[in-house]
Design an enzyme around this catalytic site. Structure first.
Site, short mmCIF file in Angstrom:
data_model
loop_
_atom_site.label_atom_id
_atom_site.label_comp_id
_atom_site.label_asym_id
_atom_site.label_seq_id
_atom_site.Cartn_x
_atom_site.Cartn_y
_atom_site.Cartn_z
N ASN A 143 23.46 51.38 15.98
CA ASN A 143 22.52 51.03 14.98
C ASN A 143 21.19 50.66 15.25
O ASN A 143 20.52 50.01 14.32
CB ASN A 143 23.15 50.16 14.13
N GLN A 194 28.49 33.95 8.06
CA GLN A 194 28.55 35.19 7.03
C GLN A 194 29.93 35.37 6.68
O GLN A 194 30.66 35.15 7.51
CB GLN A 194 28.07 36.34 7.99
N ARG A 239 20.19 37.34 15.37
CA ARG A 239 21.12 36.54 14.71
C ARG A 239 20.66 35.44 14.33
O ARG A 239 19.58 34.67 14.53
CB ARG A 239 22.17 36.10 16.06
N HIS A 253 23.31 40.97 5.38
CA HIS A 253 23.52 41.55 6.63
C HIS A 253 23.96 43.04 6.51
O HIS A 253 25.15 43.53 6.44
CB HIS A 253 24.50 40.93 7.68
P1 NAI Z 1 19.70 45.02 24.08
O1 NAI Z 1 20.86 44.44 25.11
O2 NAI Z 1 19.47 46.32 24.22
O3 NAI Z 1 18.54 44.12 24.05
C1 NAI Z 1 18.61 42.74 24.25
C2 NAI Z 1 17.27 42.20 24.78
O4 NAI Z 1 17.27 40.95 24.54
C3 NAI Z 1 17.52 42.30 26.50
O5 NAI Z 1 16.22 43.16 26.87
C4 NAI Z 1 17.52 41.02 26.94
O6 NAI Z 1 16.90 40.86 28.19
C5 NAI Z 1 16.74 40.39 25.89
N1 NAI Z 1 17.00 38.81 25.98
C6 NAI Z 1 18.03 38.33 25.82
N2 NAI Z 1 18.12 36.74 26.00
C7 NAI Z 1 16.82 36.64 25.87
C8 NAI Z 1 15.85 35.58 25.61
N3 NAI Z 1 16.44 34.10 25.85
N4 NAI Z 1 14.59 35.64 25.57
C9 NAI Z 1 14.11 36.65 25.48
N5 NAI Z 1 14.53 38.00 25.64
C10 NAI Z 1 15.89 37.85 25.82
O7 NAI Z 1 20.30 44.65 22.63
P2 NAI Z 1 19.85 45.36 21.30
O8 NAI Z 1 20.60 46.64 21.08
O9 NAI Z 1 18.28 45.57 21.52
O10 NAI Z 1 20.29 44.22 20.38
C11 NAI Z 1 19.52 43.14 20.32
C12 NAI Z 1 20.52 42.29 19.26
O11 NAI Z 1 20.04 42.78 17.92
C13 NAI Z 1 22.23 42.26 19.23
O12 NAI Z 1 22.61 41.74 20.31
C14 NAI Z 1 22.57 41.77 17.97
O13 NAI Z 1 22.44 40.30 18.16
C15 NAI Z 1 21.39 42.13 17.18
N6 NAI Z 1 21.65 43.17 16.23
C16 NAI Z 1 21.55 43.25 14.86
C17 NAI Z 1 21.90 44.19 13.92
C18 NAI Z 1 21.90 43.99 12.43
O14 NAI Z 1 22.37 44.79 11.80
N7 NAI Z 1 20.98 43.01 11.97
C19 NAI Z 1 22.41 45.36 14.54
C20 NAI Z 1 22.38 45.63 15.90
C21 NAI Z 1 21.99 44.53 16.67
#
Ligand code: NAI
Length: 384
Positions: free
Chosen positions: A143, A311, A282, A335
């Site tokens: 997504n 949530q 989040r 959400h």
């Molecule tokens: P991803 O794993 O591809 O990218 C996450 C990035 O955040 C990575 O590059 C990581 O190094 C970075 N990161 C981690 N800790 C960090 C910090 N302390 N400071 C800066 N950067 C940091 O994950 P993706 O697919 O981009 O998703 C990210 C998040 O988005 C998910 O874990 C989820 O919580 C949220 N999400 C929300 C959705 C929604 O419906 N609102 C749906 C899908 C994801």
């Protein structure tokens, strides 16, 4: 190959599942999904609901397995906690999260595999899952476009002051100056993302045509040079320095020990006055009270997103009602950014594929593995 042999090989591979299930007993699969009501009866593509059960029931039952699907997830008498005791596979979604705490993990004696139908597995105590050798997988990428589009929409609606303008029309009023006094162009602004992974990078790609003054990112994992050059983004290594340069900040990092409460009163005091903040990552990454206070004082001109620290969000959650001093600046939704019908098709198919691999003892797609057998496989949940 004997069942034991298959199991040992799987453990050695680290990413694969346990034993082949084709000829073994049926197992219990527990799914915590959200109540879809009338909408789910009318729209079968609402796959993430308890009514439509990710399309899994006919297939699982034809294989002799049991599927318990519920939205009843809170408290010791909930269907979730009752069936967790002997379920082998747990399916949850971030949209109506079944919170799998350390305490619940200790009671889940049979649990081997947690599948997040979607992206973001912070509702599971991942450290406890590592210790108990429970694998945690999600449908990576399913997504990310859906969320990136929502982020760009949210940035635009805040910067252009869209919500108060629309509300004015619904009220029957017409006073252009009241909304134009706080409406700006996105062109020429500095826009930064905290987290430049799959979603963060897609947000950057989609912002390029708006001609921002500059794109910035803050992430302990550096983007590949070629990817950074393609969107013209600059990395800032100090978070306070990063936020002090941005007109617009979008949060796209997972929730873990290093991001919980990351955006609090202290960090907000380093934001530019009147900055806009969008958080679809989040809720608990941003301190709810501190954000509401920053919006009320005008430190933030707007806050938008769809994720909440619990949530469903309680009725009195400050983010439902908070406003900036001009009565706007709130772009909150329930959400749903990552649960478009397109996304639901992808994460339902991906959930089935993960379970199929598990049942057949096949290796999983490494990109989907957050926690493998006894260790983190992802680099996104903090530097370890
Ligand atoms: P991803 O794993 O591809 O990218 C996450 C990035 O955040 C990575 O590059 C990581 O190094 C970075 N990161 C981690 N800790 C960090 C910090 N302390 N400071 C800066 N950067 C940091 O994950 P993706 O697919 O981009 O998703 C990210 C998040 O988005 C998910 O874990 C989820 O919580 C949220 N999400 C929300 C959705 C929604 O419906 N609102 C749906 C899908 C994801």
């Amino acid at each position: 190959m004997s069942l034991l042999g298959a199991s040992t090989a799987a453990l050695k591979r680290g990413l694969a599942s346990s034993v082949s299930r084709t000829s073994s007993r049926g197992l219990k699969v527990l799914a915590v999904l959200y109540q879809g009501g009338e909408a789910a009866k009318q729209e079968p593509r609402l796959l993430g609901t308890i009514e439509n059960q990710l399309g899994l029931r006919p297939w699982l039952e034809s294989q002799g397995h049991e599927l318990i699907a519920t939205d009843d997830k809170e408290g010791p008498n909930s269907v979730f906690q009752k069936h967790l005791k002997d379920a082998e596979i747990l399916i949850t979604t971030p949209f109506h999260p079944g919170y799998l705490t350390r305490d619940l993990i200790s009671k889940a004696q049979n649990l081997k595999l947690c599948v997040t139908a979607g992206v973001g597995s912070d509702h599971i105590d991942l450290n406890a899952a590592v210790e108990k050798k429970i694998q945690v997988l999600e449908v990576t990428g399913s997504n990310v476009v859906s969320v990136a589009e929502h982020v760009v929409m949210s940035i635009l609606l805040l910067v252009r002051n869209f919500v108060p303008a629309h509300e004015m029309i619904e009220r029957g009023d017409w006073q252009v100056s009241d909304v134009a006094r706080n409406a700006f162009d996105l062109e020429g602004k500095v826009i930064g993302t905290i987290g430049a992974g799959r979603i963060g990078y897609r947000v950057l790609e989609r912002l390029v045509p708006f001609n921002p003054k500059e794109l910035l990112y803050y992430d302990y994992n550096a983007l590949p040079a070629e990817g950074a050059a393609k969107v013209g983004v600059r990395r800032i290594e100090d978070l306070k320095d990063f936020v002090s340069q941005c007109d617009v900040i979008t949060v796209n990092a997972p929730l873990h020990e290093g991001t919980k409460n990351l955006v609090d009163a202290d960090l907000l005091s380093h934001f530019k006055k009147g900055a806009w903040l969008v958080n679809t990552a989040r809720g608990a990454i941003c301190n709810a009270e501190d954000v509401a206070a920053a919006l009320a004082s005008g430190r933030l001109a707007g806050y938008a997103g769809d994720v909440w620290n619990v949530q469903p969000a309680p009725r009195d959650h400050p983010w439902r009602y908070m406003k900036n001093p001009l009565g706007g600046g709130n772009g909150m939704t329930p959400h749903y950014s990552g649960t478009t019908l397109d996304a639901q098709a992808r994460y339902a198919a991906g959930t089935r594929e993960i379970i199929e691999n598990y049942l057949a003892g096949k290796p999983q797609n490494p990109a989907n593995v957050i926690v493998g057998v006894g260790k983190y496989e992802t680099k996104s949940y903090g530097q370890r």
